[in-house]
Design an enzyme around this catalytic site. Structure first.
Site: not given
Lengths: 408, 408
Positions: B158, B184, B195, B281, B403, B408
């Site tokens: 992702t 992943k 997790t 991230e 994040n 969106t």
């Protein structure tokens, strides 16, 4: 002076820790920080019954040890001395000695007993206090030019962007009772008592055990329900000083105005807690989470804290993204046993989840709502009667900026 | 093909889930994501004994329900089908039906029993799966052009910035045993099983109960010891498939090579866990925290997790700030009862805290150390014999960026 009313409780315009009768305050720059004020005090004309709550962090800073021991002697203090810029934490025997020196030096100049001075510190961990500067500051701090609640409020700040204060008034036994407060706190804020510095003053007359019970009850509903970053500091405490100068009949749980006093204390504590959350490091928004329909209040609180502490919820709100999946995800890992299929979630006026499933929502409208400064999230578990409220803030680039370079 | 050795365990160059005999894999773009691959599979020539661990989040996604139930039937599966870009979580009865449809459609094309297909999904929560696209993808996925472990590894990602894979080989009963893995995970990563998605394949012969015990033990030391952001997802799972094709004598705890097999499984799991943490991230660094001298292993793990999960520690490391106060602070609020006055902390080769007090350190040197990509923090509690290791990453501007706008 009185401008806003909340039932029988009046919020005092520009009210602060010196609104109650018999309290003075001040602050000075002694040189711990480069330019800003860094040493402040609150003083009561007479010894005040005082209750405190302290951090649960095992690395408890030296001043907390000194203050707790001092209050234990006869549950009274008359003054609080606070320095900012240096936490006096992880400083060993030297730190303990320095905290005692702060206490005795300030007691001497005030002409009161040593143990009537509470000391507290906030700032960098592991660096010895610059005691010569602090002693010098203590010599000057009572001078007229350094007096004023505004100076005190500024002297206790670290990464805060603004002062935090409030006062309320209410009537008990025909007397006006005032309750005032000041707080600091911006980072290392997490619901685990105590997560910041809070100082509450009142001229109400109340005995120690009742004052302590009241503080504990209120703290669990207010200061312990905020989170900025999930880190509980080594230094944080809330003290409430009650000097009795309003001359009401001594407050007990049987006093007809007991619940009014509790409500007043709650208004002050909740206001300070929300001011801290709103001023979270880098925050652009205050987030309020109401959890209802829980089986018990502990569960409601745990779920509220899980949501308010989620980095993913916080970044989504910063980005005005109505990503409710992150909210239900936090409910699901909160550790509270709930039935996911009954959970409903509302963001502001917009229902986004109904009984575990997505609601029809106009994403653009919810996004527009999230552009506001005050965000409300309402979670109904639909499995009981208990409720709780938690407050936090969004997570922005500035949080990273502030904390990647705070110390150096 | 073998390039690195670790005692009796050889790490296979470019090894992956198809390194063990009898496993194939592949991936395709079916249209859930705009451009990137989003549907992948692993297939074993024969039904493989399979054990799984699953998220503790109460909002468990539909495919996890289907996969768990399927494995329960006879503890075997033969294929795994994964889609990325959509989590099929909070999607109610429709989601459950869609997960079953994924299973039956893939089983049909493979010509195997429905319950021999495990399904799993990762991505956005609360949006129904685009089933027409997925069905179309299933029709194409077995074509030669879509086959290869590299395509599978890409199809499960992702917000990950790269694939995560490894394989090891070891000798048991004169046979070469291979263990391969892919994973992943980048956000919603926190030590609370499970997790992320982890897929481990092996041609070892082993019965279900031993395989499950091994997976559980290893998971607690590896996948459960990483954190990116403290959020535990609704979808995560680790599956280990053992198809027995290496023809060793069935592995049991009494087998002389049991501990070698466990060690091999651990090397694979730890490598995948570290690859996930490093690819957190926005991360720029991998942080490894070793906690020693604990009274028990649970305490050591809790302290390791507290440090690795602290936003303040993570931002300090991002900013290359040797702010050890935040490390001891996290130790202090971890919930583990320890004596602060015995705690020593080392950052890389530099001691920064000795028995609760600051060490003399050259701040510039420690800062220089923190500029590296792999940061080691060593905490010695000096109060017992237990130890644990946790892995995490720093917290950067990019975490907020990713994040605040993921969905969106």
């Amino acid at each position: 002076m009185q401008v806003m009313t909340n039932g029988n409780i009046t919020i005092v315009k520009d009210g602060n820790v010196t609104t109650p009768i018999g309290f003075t305050a001040g602050g000075v720059h002694c040189g711990i920080k480069r330019k800003r004020l860094d040493l402040g005090y609150v003083y009561s004309d007479v010894p005040a019954t005082t209750a405190g709550v302290y951090t649960t962090n095992l690395f408890q800073a030296a001043p907390l040890v000194v203050t707790q021991k001092s209050i234990e002697i006869d549950q009274k203090i008359q003054a609080i001395l606070v320095n900012s810029g240096n936490a006096n934490a992880c400083t060993g025997d030297q730190g303990l000695q320095d905290a005692y020196t702060m206490q005795t030096e300030f007691a001497k100049i005030l002409g009161i007993k040593d143990h009537y001075v509470a000391v507290t510190s906030t700032g960098v961990i592991g660096v010895p206090l610059p005691m010569e500067k602090i002693k010098e500051g203590i010599q000057q701090i009572l001078q007229e030019e350094h007096s004023g609640a505004d100076l005190f409020q500024k002297a206790i700040l670290t990464t805060d962007t603004g002062i935090k204060n409030i006062a309320v008034q209410l009537e008990i036994d025909g007397k006006i009772i005032s309750i005032g407060g000041a707080a600091k706190g911006s980072g290392m804020i997490h619901p685990n008592m105590a997560t910041m510095l809070g100082f509450i003053t009142t001229d109400a007359k109340i005995d120690y055990s009742e004052l302590w019970d009241a503080l504990k009850q209120i703290t669990n509903q207010t200061f312990n329900m905020i989170s900025v970053d999930g880190d509980s500091s080594t230094n944080d405490m809330v003290l409430v000083m009650a000097n009795g100068k309003a001359e009401n009949k001594t407050l007990t749980k049987e006093h007809p105005s007991w619940s009014l006093f509790i409500e007043g204390l709650k208004v002050v504590s909740e206001s300070l807690a929300k001011q801290i959350a709103r001023d979270g490091e880098g925050a652009t928004k205050l987030i309020e989470v109401n959890v209802a329909g829980a089986e018990n209040v502990e569960g409601a609180r745990a779920i509220g804290k899980a949501i308010i502490s989620s980095n993913l919820v916080k970044t989504a709100i910063y980005g005005t993204d109505p990503n409710w999946g992150r909210i239900v995800c936090a409910v699901g890992y909160s550790g509270v046993l709930i039935d996911p299929n009954r959970v409903s979630v509302t963001i502001g006026p917009y229902q986004v989840v109904e009984k575990g499933l997505p609601s029809q929502m106009d994403e653009a409208e919810v996004k527009k709502y999230l552009e506001q400064e005050n965000i409300h999230i309402y979670v109904d578990l639909n499995q009981g009667e208990a409720a709780a409220t938690a407050w936090g803030c969004d997570l922005s680039y500035d949080y990273v900026k502030i904390n990647a370079s705070y110390r150096t």
